[in-house]
Design an enzyme around this catalytic site. Structure first.
Site: not given
Ligand code: GLA
Length: 379
Positions: A119-120, A123, A172
């Protein structure tokens, strides 16, 4: 204890015996290039030392047994894996099995442990997907060179988009599988090609500070999907395949659409400028680019929050060279580039600002570019 050791211990405890192997994949922070991956843009993420690890043992009876420290376990029959039918965190694992599992996949025992904060906005879900994908690829003899990893990352994105139902853009997963220690990764989201750009702020007496605002960030609540739709509508109205193909948004009549598109176009320009600065060895030049990125995300793209603005403003007022929100926004984390000697002072200022506004107390990590997904060493 590392996530790799924790996953092995949990496996023995919950599933019994030893796994065939343990794999881990990192969370990420994006230096710059936010909300441009789904517009064929350029971004410059780096992998974190924080990892999610999976201990995996193949099964032949068509059952997927999933266990995770701190979350309820699930048993799923592989033939029952259909999109949207698997609840909670298990959907990310089942989604990857759905997207990359080999024909005749007979099931697996999987224990998960992670030190990527959930939640931070760092990813944690991509780290889980990528650890599972790399494990399956190695166990079932798929390619895991850079080309193989790029394909695995795309499969993980499909798992997230089409199985879990979150329309994220793929940055990500690409950084989690392809990141390199000591480097930021310039990712061209149109071609999938990457260039590893040496990045060692400590060598210049600098530090990168991640501030988790402790305001939970959620991608599933519709705002992320709305932004993505606006970016796609803007491209359509401009008559281009994606906003990567234009430098001007002047032809857009709708003021909101025009601001959304302006963010994407200017942010891609800032990524180019950031890479030029790093190529020239001028890490401090990142500062104003981070500031400009935050303003654009706050004012044009409108994905910041009170907590993020408070952290960014306080960090900058206390002497950060630059600061911005990172990731999808609406909560989650901010990133500040600081003189190493100023980290304590800046963290203190961010904490005080949050307290004064009655916001949750933030958490802090000093981060450096770490390695991408890998098999964990045997203990
Ligand atoms: C989230 C999404 C990514 C990207 C970012 C914003 O992390 O998973 O794919 O779009 O937001 O840059």
């Amino acid at each position: 204890m590392s996530a790799c050791t924790d996953a092995r211990t949990l496996f023995a405890h919950e599933l019994g015996g030893s796994p065939d192997g343990v794999w881990c994949a990192p969370g990420r922070v994006n230096l710059i290039g936010e909300h441009v991956d789904y517009a064929d843009g350029l971004c410059l993420p780096m992998a974190l030392e924080h990892c999610t690890a999976v201990a995996v043992r193949r099964r032949a009876d068509g059952i997927l047994r999933l266990r995770s420290a701190g979350f309820p376990g699930t048993d799923i029959t592989v033939t029952d894996i259909v999109s949207h039918a698997v609840p909670g965190w298990a959907a990310y694992v089942a989604g990857v099995v759905w997207a990359v599992g080999p024909a005749g996949f007979g099931g697996a025992d999987i224990a998960v442990a992670s030190d990527v904060p959930v939640g931070a906005g760092l990813s944690s879900s991509a780290a889980l997907e990528c650890a599972v994908a790399l494990a399956l690829a190695e166990l079932f003899g798929r390619a895991t060179d850079d080309t193989g990893r790029a394909a695995l990352a795309s499969a993980c994105m499909r798992a997230e988009n089409d199985f879990v139902g979150v329309p994220t853009g793929g940055m990500d997963q690409q950084i989690s599988l392809r990141g390199r220690a000591g480097h930021a990764m310039l990712l061209d989201c149109r071609t999938g090609t990457v260039r590893h750009v040496p990045f060692d702020p400590a060598a210049d007496g600098l530090a990168l500070l991640v501030v988790d605002t402790a305001a939970p960030h959620r991608l599933v609540d519709g705002q992320y999907a709305q932004r993505r739709r606006a970016v796609e509508d803007a491209a359509r109205q401009l008559g281009v395949d994606s906003l990567r193909d234009t430098d001007s948004v002047a032809a857009l009549r709708d003021t909101i659409l025009s601001r959304r598109a302006r963010h994407v176009v200017t942010e891609i320009g800032r990524v180019r400028a950031a890479v030029s600065a790093l190529d020239a060895g001028d890490v401090r030049a990142l500062g104003p680019l981070l500031d400009a990125s935050h303003r654009s995300l706050r004012d044009d793209f409108e994905v910041s929050s009170v907590e993020l603005d408070s952290a960014v403003d306080a960090a900058r007022d206390a002497g950060a060279l630059g600061a911005r929100m990172v990731g999808g926004g609406f909560g989650g984390s901010a990133l500040a580039l600081c003189e190493a000697a100023a980290v304590e002072k800046i963290s203190h200022a961010v904490r005080v600002a949050a307290g004064r506004r009655g916001l949750p107390q933030p958490r802090f990590w000093k981060v450096a570019p770490a390695a991408g997904a890998r098999r964990c060493a045997r203990p």
